[in-house]
Write an enzyme that holds these catalytic residues in place. Structure first.
Site, PDB file in Angstrom:
ATOM      1  N   GLU A   1      33.039  55.564  78.180  1.00 20.06           N
ATOM      2  CA  GLU A   1      32.331  54.375  77.673  1.00 20.06           C
ATOM      3  C   GLU A   1      31.082  54.055  78.472  1.00 20.06           C
ATOM      4  O   GLU A   1      31.122  53.919  79.702  1.00 20.06           O
ATOM      5  CB  GLU A   1      33.269  53.163  77.681  1.00 20.06           C
TER       6      GLU A   1
ATOM      7  N   LYS B   1      36.545  49.915  71.449  1.00 20.31           N
ATOM      8  CA  LYS B   1      37.684  49.033  71.161  1.00 20.31           C
ATOM      9  C   LYS B   1      38.432  49.622  69.984  1.00 20.31           C
ATOM     10  O   LYS B   1      37.852  49.860  68.921  1.00 20.31           O
ATOM     11  CB  LYS B   1      37.230  47.615  70.810  1.00 20.31           C
TER      12      LYS B   1
END
Length: 403
Positions: free
Chosen positions: A216, A232
């Site tokens: 990420e 997410k």
């Protein structure tokens, strides 16, 4: 000690500056390909809360002293400094990020680590040799910070807070530690090579090290553009898991909340009207998991410096919740052990760009123990048992690499 001894000196106006003789180190996350295996540490600075002061400002000042001027990120310098400085590794813990944004820092760090570290590197003409097989490494059984029942109860507490209108989403993180003997660096390097580790690598310090396999992007600055890629939503990397993630209203709602939060964070340091979402809810693979990722970009505001950028984006929204400050209050109340090296920022600062990963899928070692963390975002629709299972799925590859 993990990385041997370092000579230290204390600055009159900036705590815990560490100067070291040049030596070869394990590559940190984000280092340019042309410099991999060739890094020589030139200097380092570390910060802990007891040192006081503003660590973001200190980090920007320290980098400038070593030829990396980041007071105006919209006007980067050339690719390499004339004095041979290649760039620097930058680490900011979740607790330090919370302090920068005015939020609750949470429980104490379970590992003996600094909360901020900057390591400046030069590089040699050729990579180091390989001295032979690594020393033996033994890791003991894991001790969990909370039981599955306690984790589930924390999920229920967040759902109750959402029902009272205090928050929309809170990310809960658990911790585990294990005693070890031997040299941990080969195991941490193995972690950094996991498939999908966009920010794979190891940062070392006197008596500590951090291994990262994060996919990420917390924040990247390149060519006048700010980029963040929040993740997410997680499912097993099967055809059924892929279909389930794409069709899940709960996961999509959780994801879009964080995309909106990241848009707002970037808007604080971006040119007015330039924030945009280039890619929404794209499903990508990390190890044996599918994850939903979006790409949010904006143009750098005139005069934006590193310190203000860190205050705007740390800690990352995908590992805190929304609203961020309210989520940090609940995290501090519910998590029994601090987040340490996880859920913070770790990456590379070069003369012409900055690229920091968010330290999910991350482990740390100090002089006696190895530490891991994992968690997930909690919304009103969260099922406590499913959230406990998701955290276990995320930590399994990390623990496997450290076996």
């Amino acid at each position: 000690m993990v990385c041997g001894k370092s000579a230290e000196r204390m600055s009159m106006n900036r705590p815990d500056v560490v100067e070291t003789l040049p030596r070869m180190v394990v590559d940190p996350p984000g280092v340019p390909a042309s410099c991999r295996g060739r890094l020589v540490e030139r200097a380092r600075w570390q910060w802990r809360p007891a040192d006081g002061g503003d660590p973001a400002a200190y980090a920007e000042e320290f980098l400038a002293e070593h030829g990396l001027h980041l007071r105006d990120l919209g006007r980067p310098a050339g690719r390499h400094h004339r004095h041979g400085v290649c760039g620097a590794a930058l680490y900011v813990s979740a607790a330090a990020g919370a302090l920068l944004t005015g939020g609750a820092p949470g429980a104490a760090n379970p590992a003996d680590l600094p909360e901020v570290a900057v390591v400046v590197y030069g590089h040699t003409a050729a990579g180091p040799g390989h001295p032979g097989p690594p020393p033996p490494w033994w890791r003991g059984p894991w001790t969990e910070s909370w039981s599955p029942r306690q984790h589930a109860e924390a999920v229920t507490a967040v759902r109750q807070a959402i029902g009272r209108g205090e928050v929309y989403q809170v990310n809960l993180v658990g911790h585990a530690s294990a005693a070890y003997t031997g040299d941990p660096l080969p195991a941490l390097a193995r972690l950094g090579r996991l498939p999908g580790a966009r920010y794979g690598g190891v940062l070392t310090g006197p008596g500590w090290a951090i291994g990262c396999a994060s996919p990420e992007t917390l924040i990247e600055v390149r060519g006048g553009t700010l980029t963040t890629r929040p993740i997410k939503g997680t499912r097993p990397a099967t055809a059924a898991g892929h279909a389930d993630l794409l069709s899940s209203a709960k996961e999509r709602a959780e994801h879009i909340m964080i995309v909106d939060l990241e848009r707002n964070d970037l808007a604080r340091v971006a040119r007015t009207g330039s924030v945009r979402v280039d890619d929404l809810f794209a499903v990508r693979r990390w190890c044996d998991l599918w994850q939903a990722e979006s790409t949010v970009r904006a143009d750098v505001a005139d005069g934006l410096g590193l310190a203000d950028l860190l205050r705007a984006v740390c800690p990352g929204g995908s590992v805190t919740g929304a609203p961020k400050l309210a989520a940090l209050d609940h995290i501090a109340a519910l998590e029994p052990v601090g987040r340490g090296a996880s859920m913070g920022a770790l990456g590379w600062v070069g003369p012409d760009h900055l690229d920091l990963g968010l330290t999910i899928r991350t482990a740390a070692v100090d002089g006696s123990a190895v530490h891991v963390w994992a968690g997930g975002g909690i919304t009103w629709d969260s099922d406590p048992a499913a959230e406990v299972a998701e955290a276990a799925a995320k930590t399994t590859p990390v623990r496997g690499a450290l076996a």
